[in-house]
Design an enzyme around this catalytic site. Structure first.
Site, PDB file in Angstrom:
ATOM      1  N   GLN A  58      13.296   9.207  28.025  1.00 51.07           N
ATOM      2  CA  GLN A  58      13.503  10.392  28.961  1.00 51.07           C
ATOM      3  C   GLN A  58      13.381  10.105  30.489  1.00 51.07           C
ATOM      4  O   GLN A  58      14.568  10.504  31.389  1.00 51.07           O
ATOM      5  CB  GLN A  58      12.351  11.609  28.850  1.00 51.07           C
ATOM      6  CG  GLN A  58      13.038  12.803  29.483  1.00 51.07           C
ATOM      7  CD  GLN A  58      14.141  13.285  28.520  1.00 51.07           C
ATOM      8  OE1 GLN A  58      14.540  13.240  27.569  1.00 51.07           O
ATOM      9  NE2 GLN A  58      14.781  14.382  29.337  1.00 51.07           N
ATOM     10  N   ILE A  59      12.553   9.388  31.126  1.00 45.97           N
ATOM     11  CA  ILE A  59      12.483   8.964  32.311  1.00 45.97           C
ATOM     12  C   ILE A  59      13.905   8.029  32.815  1.00 45.97           C
ATOM     13  O   ILE A  59      14.408   8.364  33.879  1.00 45.97           O
ATOM     14  CB  ILE A  59      11.313   8.160  32.659  1.00 45.97           C
ATOM     15  CG1 ILE A  59      10.098   9.048  32.634  1.00 45.97           C
ATOM     16  CG2 ILE A  59      11.551   7.501  34.090  1.00 45.97           C
ATOM     17  CD1 ILE A  59       8.884   8.410  32.757  1.00 45.97           C
ATOM     18  N   ARG A 115      14.647   2.926  40.664  1.00 52.21           N
ATOM     19  CA  ARG A 115      15.851   3.720  40.552  1.00 52.21           C
ATOM     20  C   ARG A 115      15.943   4.851  41.695  1.00 52.21           C
ATOM     21  O   ARG A 115      14.935   5.671  41.924  1.00 52.21           O
ATOM     22  CB  ARG A 115      15.837   4.520  39.061  1.00 52.21           C
ATOM     23  CG  ARG A 115      16.757   5.570  39.029  1.00 52.21           C
ATOM     24  CD  ARG A 115      18.349   4.971  38.992  1.00 52.21           C
ATOM     25  NE  ARG A 115      18.955   6.101  38.763  1.00 52.21           N
ATOM     26  CZ  ARG A 115      20.548   5.809  38.638  1.00 52.21           C
ATOM     27  NH1 ARG A 115      20.907   4.417  38.652  1.00 52.21           N
ATOM     28  NH2 ARG A 115      21.362   6.806  38.298  1.00 52.21           N
ATOM     29  N   LEU A 169       0.756  -1.258   0.046  1.00 49.58           N
ATOM     30  CA  LEU A 169       0.049  -0.023   0.029  1.00 49.58           C
ATOM     31  C   LEU A 169       0.917   1.198  -0.081  1.00 49.58           C
ATOM     32  O   LEU A 169       0.701   2.003  -0.916  1.00 49.58           O
ATOM     33  CB  LEU A 169      -0.867   0.190   1.248  1.00 49.58           C
ATOM     34  CG  LEU A 169      -1.758   1.280   1.515  1.00 49.58           C
ATOM     35  CD1 LEU A 169      -2.678   1.538   0.230  1.00 49.58           C
ATOM     36  CD2 LEU A 169      -2.817   1.328   2.726  1.00 49.58           C
ATOM     37  N   GLU A 179       3.803   4.152  -0.443  1.00 48.75           N
ATOM     38  CA  GLU A 179       4.633   4.510  -1.581  1.00 48.75           C
ATOM     39  C   GLU A 179       5.754   5.260  -1.149  1.00 48.75           C
ATOM     40  O   GLU A 179       5.390   6.004  -0.082  1.00 48.75           O
ATOM     41  CB  GLU A 179       3.808   5.085  -2.583  1.00 48.75           C
ATOM     42  CG  GLU A 179       2.615   4.205  -3.176  1.00 48.75           C
ATOM     43  CD  GLU A 179       1.730   4.691  -4.015  1.00 48.75           C
ATOM     44  OE1 GLU A 179       1.737   5.877  -4.457  1.00 48.75           O
ATOM     45  OE2 GLU A 179       1.110   3.966  -4.868  1.00 48.75           O
ATOM     46  N   PRO A 180       6.835   5.352  -1.873  1.00 52.06           N
ATOM     47  CA  PRO A 180       8.135   6.092  -1.381  1.00 52.06           C
ATOM     48  C   PRO A 180       7.972   7.515  -1.752  1.00 52.06           C
ATOM     49  O   PRO A 180       8.969   7.964  -2.253  1.00 52.06           O
ATOM     50  CB  PRO A 180       9.183   5.344  -1.783  1.00 52.06           C
ATOM     51  CG  PRO A 180       8.728   4.624  -3.220  1.00 52.06           C
ATOM     52  CD  PRO A 180       7.338   4.581  -3.015  1.00 52.06           C
ATOM     53  N   GLU A 233       0.755   2.535   7.224  1.00 50.17           N
ATOM     54  CA  GLU A 233      -0.784   2.051   6.581  1.00 50.17           C
ATOM     55  C   GLU A 233      -0.740   0.911   6.232  1.00 50.17           C
ATOM     56  O   GLU A 233       0.305   0.428   5.663  1.00 50.17           O
ATOM     57  CB  GLU A 233      -1.111   3.414   5.619  1.00 50.17           C
ATOM     58  CG  GLU A 233      -1.404   4.800   6.109  1.00 50.17           C
ATOM     59  CD  GLU A 233      -2.739   5.153   6.834  1.00 50.17           C
ATOM     60  OE1 GLU A 233      -3.363   4.093   7.138  1.00 50.17           O
ATOM     61  OE2 GLU A 233      -3.105   6.308   6.716  1.00 50.17           O
ATOM     62  N   GLY A 266      16.693   8.515  31.342  1.00 55.59           N
ATOM     63  CA  GLY A 266      17.769   9.398  31.057  1.00 55.59           C
ATOM     64  C   GLY A 266      19.065   8.466  30.183  1.00 55.59           C
ATOM     65  O   GLY A 266      18.526   7.755  29.246  1.00 55.59           O
ATOM     66  N   GLY A 267      20.243   8.756  30.563  1.00 53.70           N
ATOM     67  CA  GLY A 267      21.368   8.004  29.668  1.00 53.70           C
ATOM     68  C   GLY A 267      21.146   6.234  29.630  1.00 53.70           C
ATOM     69  O   GLY A 267      21.354   5.851  28.415  1.00 53.70           O
TER      70      GLY A 267
END
Lengths: 416, 369
Positions: B337-338, B269, B128, B130-131, B364, B340-341
């Site tokens: 994000q929570i 943590r 379906l 297309e590029p 799609e 971190g690294g």
């Protein structure tokens, strides 16, 4: 079985209430926004006669009916709270300020219903089904205690057969209606022992006309102007000993049962506040779509969002957010109706609806430009009105706090 | 009457698929992503769940009684909770199978469906996407032109799953360009058809373990009988909407997993002497993630319920899919994000979910309920 179809009974109510909101509430919405502190008495008298105080804000009455049903037709699935939300949404679609000023038990009545003794229920709740409008109110907030209810400073001291209340309450919704405009009451939260913290805080029922209680201020507000919000001062205000709300174990100052029980009314009222917000959001969205249709603007939902106009994307987002809020709200109330613990879902619904509708109405005003900004239309009013839903009955941030505590499994000490 | 309770059958599906996802899929997730491949064994075990065969009626050799879209979403959520790539691989044949089941002619049903009711996984593909920048299913550049008893297909597709290993694929092409969704048709064609060229396997940011390919169609002639729905054609928007529901459910499943991971990390943590979840900056992110995961699930369920009730659901499906794409990215971004690294290194699954999540805006087709 997952089902999103309202029962025929709720559908019928919804249609009836919608017609009522459209014909009787919406037409006077602007008038009672401009004439702050005046009440639409004709409308309120009519509402009292027709609905007996069982509509918006009438949470106590809804529950009372609920109990009757429970006894008579135990097996019938319950949908009382969901029905309440659908009703609330439709009335608030008409107008939020007027809907909030409708007579009924309100939050004070809900507290009596939730934790009162049988005698207290009979004595204090019967008045709401009379011929004349009567209001119930709840006084929690103080100048220095908002969301932080444990910081309440109003005191209650037992003196013989009476409690003596001293302190100041602010932001009491329908306080004037309950105490000056009708023969209602206010449920006042006061501490019997500050050193006991939350356990020392108890609810007290104070009748209209009690000496030592005085309304000291009626707030002028940004929105929901038809609804009165007042400050109440208590100066050696004496009430009967039996007016402490609840049974003896509730009154025990070493236990937080009373506090918890009244807090539990939030499980029902928070989703209803969400429903209030959704009603206003739906009003704004309905208006916007009708206007766009008249202008010949076609909204293309199925295409790639990046091919949409900014307007189409905004409307799509507004619709999805509103629907999401409604489904979360329905879920919270369905759980309540089915006896499931719903405090998490209640807060999720309120958090989503409060913020979503605040944004939806702001966006609608933005889209309509100068027309949206003008007081000729109700859009700007809806934007002002809806903001309260992200504030009262626990701000959006408090809802996130409750939600996070439950998701993380943290106590209030672990997550402050 | 409004109800949020799963039926007993739905609860069973949820439980069964979840335990498969937890036991068989999740442990392989990282390795599959690094190796860009999925062991055949996990797919064949997954096939034993009978998720697709369970949708196909007995008359076509399936064992399904009724096609419930809501139940389909429940199963897909659990699969994606385990791993998105494996879920997409396992359910790739659903686009062809469900499209034929929903809109195929009797002959097409008899020809196509039994292959998906066997004990062995049967690969099938669909083309379906297309590029092109701003690709939109309502404005396909791939065309199918009627020429006597044949259609001639020309165009370029990408993100075609399992194109190499499939016998058949469902190709979407514009038969009436400029007519939007109404101008699109689908063709059931063997991958070996002359004029079909499957390119080198694609290298994507996420869903790395899923084999996807670019496919070119050059004067590819297919019999008119291969047109889905025969002379009447198909309701493309309806099929697209079914696929959008499926994608929304997958987004919910993967995001739910990311939420759970973030939740556990936030409680364990320790920073500044207490769990990081004890701080509102982290706690509020998690609360919002939880709210949006649930909100998306309900939006998708409601649209699916409409589909099951034969109520218009196309608009609702589009809203749910777009909402889900935004939600997945928000949730998985916060998951990273929570942490971190720690969220940025590949020892940890959140970076994988983050890369996968971005795909939902581009996906799609792919799967269908």
């Amino acid at each position: 079985m997952i089902d999103f179809e309202l029962s025929p009974r709720i559908k019928a109510t919804k249609n009836m209430i919608h017609m009522f909101a459209e014909s009787a509430v919406r037409p006077v919405a602007r008038q009672y926004d401009e004439q702050e502190h005046e009440k639409p008495w004709d409308l309120l008298n009519m509402v009292q006669k027709v609905m007996g105080g069982g509509v918006a804000g009438a949470f106590g009455t809804e529950k009372k009916e609920d109990k009757g049903e429970e006894e008579s037709k135990e097996k019938k699935p319950k949908e009382t709270n969901l029905a309440g939300a659908v009703t609330v949404e439709e009335i608030f679609w008409g107008d939020a300020g007027i809907a909030l000023s409708f007579p009924g038990p309100g939050l004070g009545g809900a507290a009596v219903q939730a934790s009162g003794t049988p005698e207290q229920k009979e004595k204090f709740l019967a008045r709401f089904s009379g011929d004349k409008p009567v209001w119930g109110a709840m006084a929690i907030t103080e100048p220095e205690a908002g969301s932080d209810t444990a910081n309440i400073k109003t005191t209650a001291v037992l003196d013989g057969d009476e409690w003596v209340l001293n302190g100041e309450k602010i932001f009491v919704t329908s306080g004037k209606s309950a105490l000056e405009d009708s023969e209602g009451f206010v449920v006042v939260w006061a501490t019997v022992d500050r050193s006991a913290g939350r356990a020392g805080i108890k609810p007290f029922i104070v009748e209209h006309g009690t000496p030592g209680m005085q309304i000291t201020k009626i707030e002028d507000k940004m929105g929901i102007r038809c609804s009165d919000t007042v400050s109440i001062s208590f100066m050696d205000c004496r009430i009967p000993k039996e007016n402490i709300l609840g049974s003896p174990e509730v009154v025990d100052k070493t236990k937080t049962e009373g506090f918890k029980k009244v807090m539990a009314t939030f499980d029902a009222t928070r989703p209803l506040v969400a429903a209030m917000a959704i009603g206003v959001g739906q009003a704004a969205l309905d208006f916007l779509r009708e206007y766009l249709t008249e202008e010949g603007v076609e909204l293309r939902y199925g295409i790639n969002p990046h091919r949409m106009t900014s307007l189409e994307r905004d409307v799509m987002q507004m619709e999805a957010d509103l629907k999401a809020a409604r489904l979360l709200t329905w879920r919270a109330l369905w759980m309540l109706d089915n006896g499931l613990r719903n405090d998490l879902q209640a807060s999720m619904a309120k958090a989503k609806a409060g913020l979503a509708v605040t944004r939806i109405t702001q966006k609608a005003v933005e889209i309509m430009g100068p027309l949206g900004y003008s007081r000729e239309l109700l859009l700007e009013k809806w934007m002002r009105d809806s903001k309260i839903n992200d504030i009262f009955e626990g701000t959006g941030q408090i809802q996130l706090l409750v939600t996070a505590r439950r998701i993380l499994g943290f106590s209030r000490e672990q997550l402050k | 009457m409004v109800s949020f309770e799963l039926s007993d059958e739905q609860k069973m599906v949820q439980e069964t698929v979840n335990s498969f996802a937890a036991d068989q899929m999740e442990p392989l997730m990282r390795e599959c992503d690094e190796q860009n491949s999925i062991p055949e064994e996990v797919i064949s075990k997954g096939w034993e769940l009978g998720l697709l065969g369970g949708c196909i009626p007995e008359e076509y050799e399936g064992f399904g009684e009724e096609l419930s879209t809501v139940t389909g979403l429940i199963a897909l959520e659990e699969l994606a909770w385990g791993d998105l790539s494996m879920a997409l691989h396992l359910m790739a044949p659903s686009v062809l199978a469900i499209s034929v089941l929903d809109q195929g002619t009797e002959e097409q049903k008899k020809q196509i469906l039994p292959a998906f009711c066997g004990e062995e996984f049967k690969a099938a593909s669909s083309a379906l996407v297309e590029p092109y920048y701003n690709f939109c299913p309502s404005a396909l550049r791939t065309t199918a032109v009627n020429d006597g008893d044949e259609y001639v297909i020309n165009g370029k597709k990408c993100l075609v799953p399992l194109a190499q290993e499939s016998e058949n694929m469902l190709v979407f092409a514009a038969t009436a360009p400029g007519m939007g969704f109404a101008g699109v048709d689908a063709f059931i064609i063997p991958v070996s058809t002359k004029g079909v060229k499957v390119g080198e396997r694609e290298k994507n940011m996420g869903i790395k373990a899923l084999a996807t390919y670019p496919v070119t169609f050059k004067d590819c002639r297919v019999p008119a009988a291969s047109r889905l729905g025969g002379e009447a054609g198909c309701d493309f928007l309806r099929l697209l909407s079914r696929s959008r529901l499926a994608l929304a459910a997958l987004a919910v499943g993967m995001s739910r997993r990311a939420l759970e991971h973030s939740r556990d990390y936030a409680t364990q943590r320790i920073a500044f002497g207490e769990p990081i979840g004890s701080r509102q900056a982290i706690a509020f992110m998690i609360a919002e993630m939880a709210i949006e995961v649930d909100a998306t699930r309900l939006l998708a369920w409601e649209a699916a319920w409409r589909c099951d009730r034969n109520i218009d659901f196309e608009k609702e499906a589009a809203l749910a899919k777009n909402y889900a794409a935004d939600m997945a990215m928000m949730v998985c971004d916060r998951g990273v994000q929570i942490m971190g690294g720690h969220g940025y290194v590949r020892d940890n699954p959140v970076e994988l979910w983050f890369r996968n999540a971005r795909g939902f805006a581009a996906f799609e087709g792919f799967v269908m309920v």
